[in-house]
Design a protein around this motif. Structure first.
Motif, PDB file in Angstrom:
ATOM      1  N   THR A 158       0.831  -1.203   0.000  1.00 34.30           N
ATOM      2  CA  THR A 158       0.000   0.000   0.000  1.00 34.30           C
ATOM      3  C   THR A 158       0.865   1.252   0.000  1.00 34.30           C
ATOM      4  OG1 THR A 158      -1.753  -1.156   1.196  1.00 34.30           O
ATOM      5  CG2 THR A 158      -1.797   1.258   1.263  1.00 34.30           C
ATOM      6  N   LEU A 215       3.931   1.631  -1.141  1.00 33.38           N
ATOM      7  CA  LEU A 215       4.546   1.817  -2.457  1.00 33.38           C
ATOM      8  C   LEU A 215       3.526   2.287  -3.489  1.00 33.38           C
ATOM      9  CD1 LEU A 215       6.929  -1.279  -2.665  1.00 33.38           C
ATOM     10  CD2 LEU A 215       7.573   1.126  -2.378  1.00 33.38           C
ATOM     11  N   ALA A 216       2.294   1.806  -3.380  1.00 30.31           N
ATOM     12  CA  ALA A 216       1.266   2.205  -4.344  1.00 30.31           C
ATOM     13  C   ALA A 216       1.000   3.706  -4.292  1.00 30.31           C
ATOM     14  CB  ALA A 216      -0.025   1.437  -4.076  1.00 30.31           C
ATOM     15  N   THR A 217       1.151   4.325  -3.128  1.00 26.98           N
ATOM     16  CA  THR A 217       0.912   5.766  -3.033  1.00 26.98           C
ATOM     17  C   THR A 217       1.996   6.574  -3.739  1.00 26.98           C
ATOM     18  OG1 THR A 217       2.094   6.029  -0.919  1.00 26.98           O
ATOM     19  CG2 THR A 217      -0.246   5.443  -0.824  1.00 26.98           C
ATOM     20  N   TRP A 218       3.115   5.935  -4.049  1.00 27.70           N
ATOM     21  CA  TRP A 218       4.189   6.582  -4.807  1.00 27.70           C
ATOM     22  C   TRP A 218       4.050   6.328  -6.315  1.00 27.70           C
ATOM     23  CZ3 TRP A 218       8.121   9.750  -3.047  1.00 27.70           C
ATOM     24  CH2 TRP A 218       8.252   9.867  -1.660  1.00 27.70           C
ATOM     25  N   SER A 219       2.908   5.868  -6.753  1.00 27.14           N
ATOM     26  CA  SER A 219       2.748   5.496  -8.167  1.00 27.14           C
ATOM     27  C   SER A 219       3.000   6.673  -9.096  1.00 27.14           C
ATOM     28  CB  SER A 219       1.350   4.925  -8.401  1.00 27.14           C
ATOM     29  OG  SER A 219       0.355   5.859  -8.009  1.00 27.14           O
ATOM     30  N   TRP A 224       5.140   9.038  -8.739  1.00 30.12           N
ATOM     31  CA  TRP A 224       6.590   9.180  -8.835  1.00 30.12           C
ATOM     32  C   TRP A 224       7.181   8.025  -9.646  1.00 30.12           C
ATOM     33  CZ3 TRP A 224      11.123   6.716  -7.680  1.00 30.12           C
ATOM     34  CH2 TRP A 224      12.273   7.499  -7.512  1.00 30.12           C
ATOM     35  N   LEU A 225       6.703   6.811  -9.395  1.00 22.44           N
ATOM     36  CA  LEU A 225       7.271   5.643 -10.064  1.00 22.44           C
ATOM     37  C   LEU A 225       6.925   5.576 -11.541  1.00 22.44           C
ATOM     38  CD1 LEU A 225       6.498   3.022  -7.271  1.00 22.44           C
ATOM     39  CD2 LEU A 225       8.790   3.731  -8.005  1.00 22.44           C
ATOM     40  N   LEU A 226       5.752   6.039 -11.925  1.00 26.63           N
ATOM     41  CA  LEU A 226       5.272   5.875 -13.299  1.00 26.63           C
ATOM     42  C   LEU A 226       5.571   7.067 -14.201  1.00 26.63           C
ATOM     43  CD1 LEU A 226       1.825   4.196 -12.544  1.00 26.63           C
ATOM     44  CD2 LEU A 226       3.986   3.096 -13.192  1.00 26.63           C
ATOM     45  N   ARG A 284      14.140  10.808  -9.595  1.00 28.45           N
ATOM     46  CA  ARG A 284      13.528   9.716 -10.351  1.00 28.45           C
ATOM     47  C   ARG A 284      14.488   9.132 -11.384  1.00 28.45           C
ATOM     48  NH1 ARG A 284      12.527   6.145 -12.897  1.00 28.45           N
ATOM     49  NH2 ARG A 284      10.566   5.341 -13.718  1.00 28.45           N
TER      50      ARG A 284
END
Length: 567
Positions: A327, A329-333, A335-337, A344
């Motif tokens: 969960t 990590l999902a909130t950083w989507s 930034w990650l995507l 980054r």
């Protein structure tokens, strides 16, 4: 003696020594499984609050929530402009909604931020719905639902979170204390707390941290009840808890999985994704699960409650931990995507060691390096601040934080004042330390699981900051926010003890005559009601400095009870 009667005797003996539910008010019905050969004392130990819809309880809940909502939404767009740290979070929130990452529109580049993104995503949803405006960067965008004052947009999510936390505390209190009256008292005290009100009317992160920590605790309380009902059903169906191996445990299907515990893992992930201080509650909540699971096995008559609880429940706790990390990590989507976030891409920061542009693993490595840099910032945060305070001052209201101040306006006097002060309602907050002491005393005397849960959670929200104080870290009173609902529960726990005496060990009701018990509850109810009324009056007196109402300087000064400590 048959093996069945031997098992029943063992169950009764173990339950007789387990007073985990001693002293619980019985204002609402409790449920037990149907008929069976389970001893009555075991049935009481495994009883939970009636899960059926109770219209009167929900009506009382709705009244408290409406009061909380009115206080938080009326005049939400005042004061005008960004107050205190809204200058950071409102801007970061718009960047997340606009570009998926926090963005510096002045420099046209990614912002370096030191808090995870979830709280700012929630603030940004209000800006998306109701519009955003920033004169510094000439940004002005209408709302997708309706266009209002921009302040309403960035404060909307905080007001929703504050109102929802009042709703949750009512229901959690009702379930823990088995009393709609006490549950509503808990919600009303939280609704009438100035500290909670100010955080609910400002675009800061702490109200969201409070919300998710409280929601995770509520999920664990529901999990506790669900597991106790599972054991009660199994005992009624003829389970022999003294049997070895799986034969002495309730049958398990996917419906019997600890879904509420897994939900708590997700909610704790959300808490950590608002502020890392949500991590302090993770070990505390894991301990609660273990203690509660040992307690239900001991009540049921299991031969080795500690061993069996650890063997059965550790895998589920590990799975909840995996969900928590996922969960987070999902909130950083965002930034990650995307390629826009700070750190980054390694190619944009050639002088920063440790970054990588490798496929798949590269973004995770860079996110780790970002976290290391942010942790370094927090670890070295020791710059003096006018409104900084120490943990031992917080419960005493030793140094509240001024969010807003103005001395102009037409108040009918030569000098005027308008302030938003992050100050707890004094009568309520100065009750916290006595209430904690009384909760500890009563909890030990009754061996009451509710007292232990309240105290452990308060400790998780307060004690870690004493450690940081040894390093001279700059800190503020709003760091205490996630512990606030549990401090209120401590007060209500004591009010419940005043209203209703604890039953004697192994009895269903206090060993008093009906008339004596009725008189005790009448006097206790008057005392508790008088206290709540005094808190409400105290809140009303300080309300102008919670919401920034314009008043004469003399009226403002009269509310500065601790003089320079509050100025």
């Amino acid at each position: 003696m048959t093996s069945a009667s031997t098992a029943q005797s063992a169950i009764a003996g173990r339950a007789g020594s387990d007073r985990a539910t001693a002293g619980e008010p019985t204002g609402d019905r409790a449920t037990t499984s149907g008929a069976g050969n389970v001893p009555a004392i075991v049935r009481r130990r495994l009883a939970t609050v009636d899960a059926r819809l109770d219209g009167h309880a929900w009506l009382a809940t709705a009244v408290v929530v409406v009061i909380a909502a009115i206080l938080r939404f009326v005049g939400l767009s005042s004061p005008k402009g960004k107050i205190f740290d809204e200058t950071y979070y409102a801007k970061d929130a718009y960047g997340l909604i606009d570009r998926g990452v926090e963005w510096n529109y002045k420099d046209n580049g990614p912002s370096y931020v030191v808090h995870p993104p979830l709280g700012k995503w929630l603030i940004g949803l209000g800006e998306w719905a109701f519009g955003y405006q920033d004169p510094e960067t000439n940004i002005s965008v209408p709302g997708h639902l309706m266009t209002t004052a921009p302040e309403f947009g960035w404060r909307f999510a905080a007001a929703v979170a504050g109102t929802l936390s009042v709703l949750m505390l009512v229901r959690i209190g009702r379930r823990m204390f088995r009393s709609t009256t006490l549950g509503c008292a808990a919600g009303l005290l939280l609704a009438l707390d100035g500290f909670h009100l100010v955080l609910s009317r400002a675009a800061l992160l702490d109200i969201f941290l409070l919300l998710f920590v409280l929601a995770a605790f509520g999920a664990l309380v529901l999990d506790r009840d669900a597991r106790r009902r599972r054991w009660a059903r199994a005992l009624d169906a003829g389970l022999d808890p003294s049997a070895r191996g799986r034969a002495g445990r309730p049958p398990s299907t996917w419906r019997d999985w600890p879904w509420w515990r897994l939900a708590a893992g997700v909610l704790l992930g959300c808490a950590c994704a608002v502020k890392w201080s949500g991590l302090y509650f993770v070990p505390a909540f894991a301990l609660l699960v273990i203690f509660w699971e040992v307690g239900v096995r001991r009540s049921a008559g299991v031969r080795h409650p500690w061993r069996d609880a650890l063997l059965d429940e550790l895998p589920w706790l590990l799975l909840a931990g995996v969900l928590m990390v996922g969960t987070y990590l999902a909130t950083w989507s965002g930034w990650l995507l995307s390629d826009d976030g700070y750190y980054r891409l390694a190619s944009r920061y050639p002088n920063t060691p440790g970054l990588s542009d490798a496929p798949v693993i590269g973004p995770l490595i860079n996110l780790w390096e970002y976290h290391r840099a942010a942790y370094g910032f927090h670890a070295q945060l020791d710059d003096p601040h006018k409104y900084q305070s120490w943990p031992w001052q917080w419960l005493l209201l030793g140094r509240p934080v001024a969010f807003y101040w103005a001395g102009d306006g037409n108040c009918g006097a030569p000098q005027c004042a308008s302030e938003v002060l992050l100050l707890g309602t004094p009568l309520l907050w100065w009750s916290f330390l006595p209430a904690l002491a009384a909760t500890a005393w009563l909890g030990l005397a009754r061996r009451d699981w509710r007292a232990g849960a309240i105290l452990l959670t308060v400790a998780a929200g307060l004690l870690p900051w004493f450690w940081f104080a040894l390093d001279g870290r700059t800190m503020f009173s709003f760091y205490l926010a996630p512990a606030l609902p549990f401090l209120v529960l401590a007060v209500v726990y004591v009010l419940g003890a005043i209203i209703s005496p604890a039953p004697a060990p192994g009895t269903a009701a206090p060993p008093r005559s009906g008339e004596e018990l009725s008189d005790r509850r009448l006097v206790g109810g008057i005392v508790a009601g008088a206290y709540v009324l005094l808190v409400a009056l105290c809140f009303g007196y300080f309300y102008p400095i919670f919401v920034g109402q314009l008043m004469t300087y003399a009226d403002w000064s009269a509310r500065m009870w601790l003089d320079g400590r509050w100025i």
